[in-house]
Structure formats: structure tokens, C-alpha cells
Design an enzyme around this catalytic site. Sequence first.
Site, PDB file in Angstrom:
ATOM      1  N   CYS A 287       0.819  -1.231   0.000  1.00  0.00           N
ATOM      2  CA  CYS A 287       0.000   0.000   0.000  1.00  0.00           C
ATOM      3  C   CYS A 287       0.845   1.270   0.000  1.00  0.00           C
ATOM      4  O   CYS A 287       0.340   2.352  -0.277  1.00  0.00           O
ATOM      5  CB  CYS A 287      -0.927   0.016   1.212  1.00  0.00           C
ATOM      6  SG  CYS A 287      -1.997  -1.408   1.300  1.00  0.00           S
TER       7      CYS A 287
ATOM      8  N   HIS B 186      -2.598   7.386   2.723  1.00  0.00           N
ATOM      9  CA  HIS B 186      -3.171   6.094   2.355  1.00  0.00           C
ATOM     10  C   HIS B 186      -4.523   5.954   3.064  1.00  0.00           C
ATOM     11  O   HIS B 186      -4.667   6.343   4.220  1.00  0.00           O
ATOM     12  CB  HIS B 186      -2.212   4.984   2.791  1.00  0.00           C
ATOM     13  CG  HIS B 186      -2.759   3.615   2.577  1.00  0.00           C
ATOM     14  ND1 HIS B 186      -3.395   3.247   1.405  1.00  0.00           N
ATOM     15  CD2 HIS B 186      -2.786   2.515   3.385  1.00  0.00           C
ATOM     16  CE1 HIS B 186      -3.778   1.991   1.511  1.00  0.00           C
ATOM     17  NE2 HIS B 186      -3.428   1.523   2.694  1.00  0.00           N
TER      18      HIS B 186
ATOM     19  N   ASN C 197     -10.231   0.879   0.816  1.00  0.00           N
ATOM     20  CA  ASN C 197      -8.771   0.775   0.718  1.00  0.00           C
ATOM     21  C   ASN C 197      -8.414   0.125  -0.622  1.00  0.00           C
ATOM     22  O   ASN C 197      -8.687  -1.063  -0.824  1.00  0.00           O
ATOM     23  CB  ASN C 197      -8.265  -0.067   1.898  1.00  0.00           C
ATOM     24  CG  ASN C 197      -6.753  -0.252   1.891  1.00  0.00           C
ATOM     25  OD1 ASN C 197      -6.082   0.072   0.909  1.00  0.00           O
ATOM     26  ND2 ASN C 197      -6.224  -0.787   2.968  1.00  0.00           N
TER      27      ASN C 197
HETATM   28  O1  UT7 Z   1      -3.728  -1.004   3.816  1.00  0.00           O
HETATM   29  C1  UT7 Z   1      -3.065  -1.954   4.573  1.00  0.00           C
HETATM   30  C2  UT7 Z   1      -3.022  -1.574   5.979  1.00  0.00           C
HETATM   31  N1  UT7 Z   1      -4.255  -1.933   6.635  1.00  0.00           N
HETATM   32  C3  UT7 Z   1      -4.638  -1.276   7.710  1.00  0.00           C
HETATM   33  O2  UT7 Z   1      -4.014  -0.317   8.085  1.00  0.00           O
HETATM   34  C4  UT7 Z   1      -5.809  -1.773   8.517  1.00  0.00           C
HETATM   35  C5  UT7 Z   1      -5.523  -1.619   9.978  1.00  0.00           C
HETATM   36  N2  UT7 Z   1      -6.550  -2.177  10.842  1.00  0.00           N
HETATM   37  C6  UT7 Z   1      -7.784  -1.659  10.934  1.00  0.00           C
HETATM   38  O3  UT7 Z   1      -8.123  -0.712  10.239  1.00  0.00           O
HETATM   39  C7  UT7 Z   1      -8.712  -2.222  11.951  1.00  0.00           C
HETATM   40  O4  UT7 Z   1      -7.994  -3.056  12.826  1.00  0.00           O
HETATM   41  C8  UT7 Z   1      -9.911  -3.034  11.328  1.00  0.00           C
HETATM   42  C9  UT7 Z   1     -10.840  -2.086  10.602  1.00  0.00           C
HETATM   43  C10 UT7 Z   1      -9.375  -4.078  10.380  1.00  0.00           C
HETATM   44  C11 UT7 Z   1     -10.687  -3.727  12.441  1.00  0.00           C
HETATM   45  O5  UT7 Z   1     -11.172  -2.759  13.356  1.00  0.00           O
HETATM   46  P1  UT7 Z   1     -10.916  -2.949  14.909  1.00  0.00           P
HETATM   47  O6  UT7 Z   1     -11.602  -1.860  15.598  1.00  0.00           O
HETATM   48  O7  UT7 Z   1      -9.438  -3.091  15.115  1.00  0.00           O
HETATM   49  O8  UT7 Z   1     -11.674  -4.296  15.206  1.00  0.00           O
HETATM   50  P2  UT7 Z   1     -11.090  -5.616  15.885  1.00  0.00           P
HETATM   51  O9  UT7 Z   1     -10.273  -6.387  14.909  1.00  0.00           O
HETATM   52  O10 UT7 Z   1     -10.479  -5.260  17.199  1.00  0.00           O
HETATM   53  O11 UT7 Z   1     -12.439  -6.419  16.161  1.00  0.00           O
HETATM   54  C12 UT7 Z   1     -13.403  -5.952  17.107  1.00  0.00           C
HETATM   55  C13 UT7 Z   1     -14.636  -6.804  16.954  1.00  0.00           C
HETATM   56  C14 UT7 Z   1     -14.351  -8.302  16.914  1.00  0.00           C
HETATM   57  O12 UT7 Z   1     -15.391  -8.977  17.588  1.00  0.00           O
HETATM   58  P3  UT7 Z   1     -15.186  -9.469  19.103  1.00  0.00           P
HETATM   59  O13 UT7 Z   1     -14.031 -10.413  19.077  1.00  0.00           O
HETATM   60  O14 UT7 Z   1     -14.933  -8.235  19.911  1.00  0.00           O
HETATM   61  O15 UT7 Z   1     -16.497 -10.119  19.407  1.00  0.00           O
HETATM   62  C15 UT7 Z   1     -14.420  -8.636  15.462  1.00  0.00           C
HETATM   63  O16 UT7 Z   1     -14.780  -9.986  15.213  1.00  0.00           O
HETATM   64  O17 UT7 Z   1     -15.273  -6.495  15.704  1.00  0.00           O
HETATM   65  C16 UT7 Z   1     -15.532  -7.719  15.000  1.00  0.00           C
HETATM   66  N3  UT7 Z   1     -15.501  -7.440  13.577  1.00  0.00           N
HETATM   67  C17 UT7 Z   1     -16.606  -7.106  12.894  1.00  0.00           C
HETATM   68  N4  UT7 Z   1     -17.878  -6.931  13.285  1.00  0.00           N
HETATM   69  C18 UT7 Z   1     -18.754  -6.583  12.357  1.00  0.00           C
HETATM   70  C19 UT7 Z   1     -14.454  -7.478  12.733  1.00  0.00           C
HETATM   71  N5  UT7 Z   1     -14.864  -7.154  11.495  1.00  0.00           N
HETATM   72  C20 UT7 Z   1     -16.192  -6.928  11.573  1.00  0.00           C
HETATM   73  C21 UT7 Z   1     -17.156  -6.554  10.630  1.00  0.00           C
HETATM   74  N6  UT7 Z   1     -18.426  -6.391  11.059  1.00  0.00           N
HETATM   75  N7  UT7 Z   1     -16.870  -6.350   9.324  1.00  0.00           N
END
Ligand code: UT7
Length: 328
Positions: free
Chosen positions: A110, A255, A285
Site C-alpha cells: 500500500c 493512504h 482501501n
Molecule cells: O492497507 C493496509 C493496511 N491496513 C490497515 O491499516 C488496517 C488496519 N486495521 C484496521 O483498520 C482495523 O484493525 C480493522 C478495521 C481491520 C478492524 O477494526 P478494529 O476496531 O481493530 O476491530 P477488531 O479487529 O479489534 O475487532 C473488534 C470486533 C471483533 O469482535 P469481538 O471479538 O470483539 O467479538 C471482530 O470480530 O469487531 C468484529 N468485527 C466485525 N464486526 C462486524 C471485525 N470485522 C467486523 C465486521 N463487522 N466487518
Amino acid sequence: MGLKILGTGYYLPETVVTNEDFTRIVDTSDEWIVKRTGMRERRIASEPTHVMAEEAARRAIENAGMSPEDIDLILCTTVTSDYITPSLACIIQGNIGAKNAVAFDINAACAAFVYALDMAHMYLQNGYKHILIVSAEGLSKITDYTDRSTCVLFGDAAGACIVGWGDGEFKSVLGSDGTGAHTLFARRPLNDVPFVTQVDPQSVDHFPDVNRPGVLYMDGREVYKFAVGAMSKALLGACEKAGLQPKDLDLIIPHQANLRIIQSAAKELGLPLERFYVNIDRYGNTSSACIPVALAELNAQGALVPGKKVGMVGFGAGLVYGGCVFTL
Ligand code: UT7
């Protein structure tokens, strides 16, 4: 010596996929996606990556008032080329008729557009005059549509620009941390070889065995932490080299991985969010295409005013990051 944007172009596939569309294939909601990422829609391509790339390239050449023969170097960035070999750059070179251009690809995920700009700046010092950079990503080809934590994030697009010598200075900071390679990757499927049983690189590299070959895995939280630090480190570093403060930048093109990452970087740098160009709500993204698509949109809006100071910053799989500042 500086770097001048001589022309820009971008291409977006027609199909729009909304957050609501994802609720029909995985357990998610519009509310979660908007709140956690800032994304509302993204484009998904039915066309190959090189078709998007060529269209963006043609539009950039037209916007610069040039012809394909005027291009002497093509740098392409992609993690989703249609072919393992030849390079996307060579395919574009042949199809658009840029017969005087040297052409090759760069892999820096990216962050790759910033790496390409940095490389273009060095090639300009080496005598090249009109460098076409094309960043094209068909991320839908490597997205796991059963994984709700990644599939909602990615979209397809291509952005291109032509750069030449400019006034002012171009300063950049690039960085890599391969110890984080296992946090964001897609592995190639093994070939069937008649003579040996090949060792899966994953088993010796100790990457998590979490998804099938060919699709992306991401440890979102780890990459998030890296991204927030990398954004301010890269921009501050580039500003320092140029003798600038972040507040001196008129415009920052980041980005577009997560609106919260952009907000955190703005806060850390002490800048208003309005200084950052954001189109994540419309395209999600699109990896290395994010920055050149944004650049081309800004150009179409007449926002690339000569004399303005611009910063660009990217980060991604590797893990890698890159930031640059220059005067338009
Ligand atoms: O371009 C390459 C670089 N990429 C990035 O920079 C991405 C960096 N990471 C992020 O932007 C974030 O970590 C994400 C958007 C990918 C995820 O957001 P988050 O706030 O970090 O969520 P998390 O992974 O901590 O998950 C929190 C909860 C989980 O459920 P539990 O375990 O708390 O019950 C996930 O299973 O959110 C759940 N979850 C979702 N829920 C509904 C994860 N994805 C989804 C979804 N819809 N699409």
C-alpha cells in the site's frame, strides 16, 4: 531539485458495493463498518488489473498534453498483477504504445506509490524526463469474502500520474520492518511438481496458518498500531528533511486504510483533519492506488495549485511505510 506533477488520471470500475451489500454475505452491519473504518462504498472490478491501469495511464498522458512516445520510464505498483511475469509496467508499455519507455514494477504494497515517487525522483536526476507512475489494484482478486474482518475493507481502482522536474525540493522518508511480515500477507498456492514434495514456506516461516493460499490475511489490530506510528514518523521525517513543520503543509494525501488511522495521525501531528484528503467513504482501501486516485481527483477539482506544499504518506504489508513532501 523538485518534482512536478505534469498530469494525472484515474480509473474506477463501475460496480459499486455498499456496506449493506456485505450484510448479505457476512455477519456485519453498515453501522460497524462506518464507525470502525469510515467506509461506505467501494468499487469491484470485472476487468483485469492491466485494463484499469492502461485506462488510468492514458488519461494521465492526455491530461499532461503528451503522447505515449514522450514517456521514457514507466513505474508500476501493484500486488494484484494479472501475470506473475511479465511486469504490469511492460504490459502497459506495449498496449499504450509507449515505445520509448523503460518499464518495470515495484512491490511495496500500500505504500508503493510513495516508493515509486521516490524512485522517480532519483531517475529524474539520472536523466529521465517524463516518468509515468501507474498504481493499479484489483484487490477483489485476493480478498477472502468469507472473512468479515478484511473483506469489507478493500476495493479496486487505478491511479496514474506523470512526473518531471520541478522547482522546490522533494524529500522523503522510507522504512521497512520485516519482523511484521506475518501480520499482513497473501501466499502463493504451491505448484504441483512431479519430482519433490515442496515445503510450504508458511510452515518454515511460522506465519499464521489461517487462510487459504491466494487471499489476504491481516491481523488488523497489529497493523493498526503500526500504521498510526508510521504515518506520523514518515511525515515528520520528510518535513524535517525539507526544513518544514507539518503545519507548513497545505495538503496531505494519506493512504486510505481507515479513517480512524488518519484522524489519529492528524491529532499526533497537531493538524486539523481538513488538511488531509479523504475519499475512503467512496472507494475503501485500494492499496497503492489510494494516493494517486486522490491526487487525480484533487487535480480534477483544480486543487493542485502551483506553490502549494503537499505531503503524501503510505504504509502497508511488509511492513513498510513511506512519506514525502514537495512543492506543487
Ligand atoms: O492497507 C493496509 C493496511 N491496513 C490497515 O491499516 C488496517 C488496519 N486495521 C484496521 O483498520 C482495523 O484493525 C480493522 C478495521 C481491520 C478492524 O477494526 P478494529 O476496531 O481493530 O476491530 P477488531 O479487529 O479489534 O475487532 C473488534 C470486533 C471483533 O469482535 P469481538 O471479538 O470483539 O467479538 C471482530 O470480530 O469487531 C468484529 N468485527 C466485525 N464486526 C462486524 C471485525 N470485522 C467486523 C465486521 N463487522 N466487518
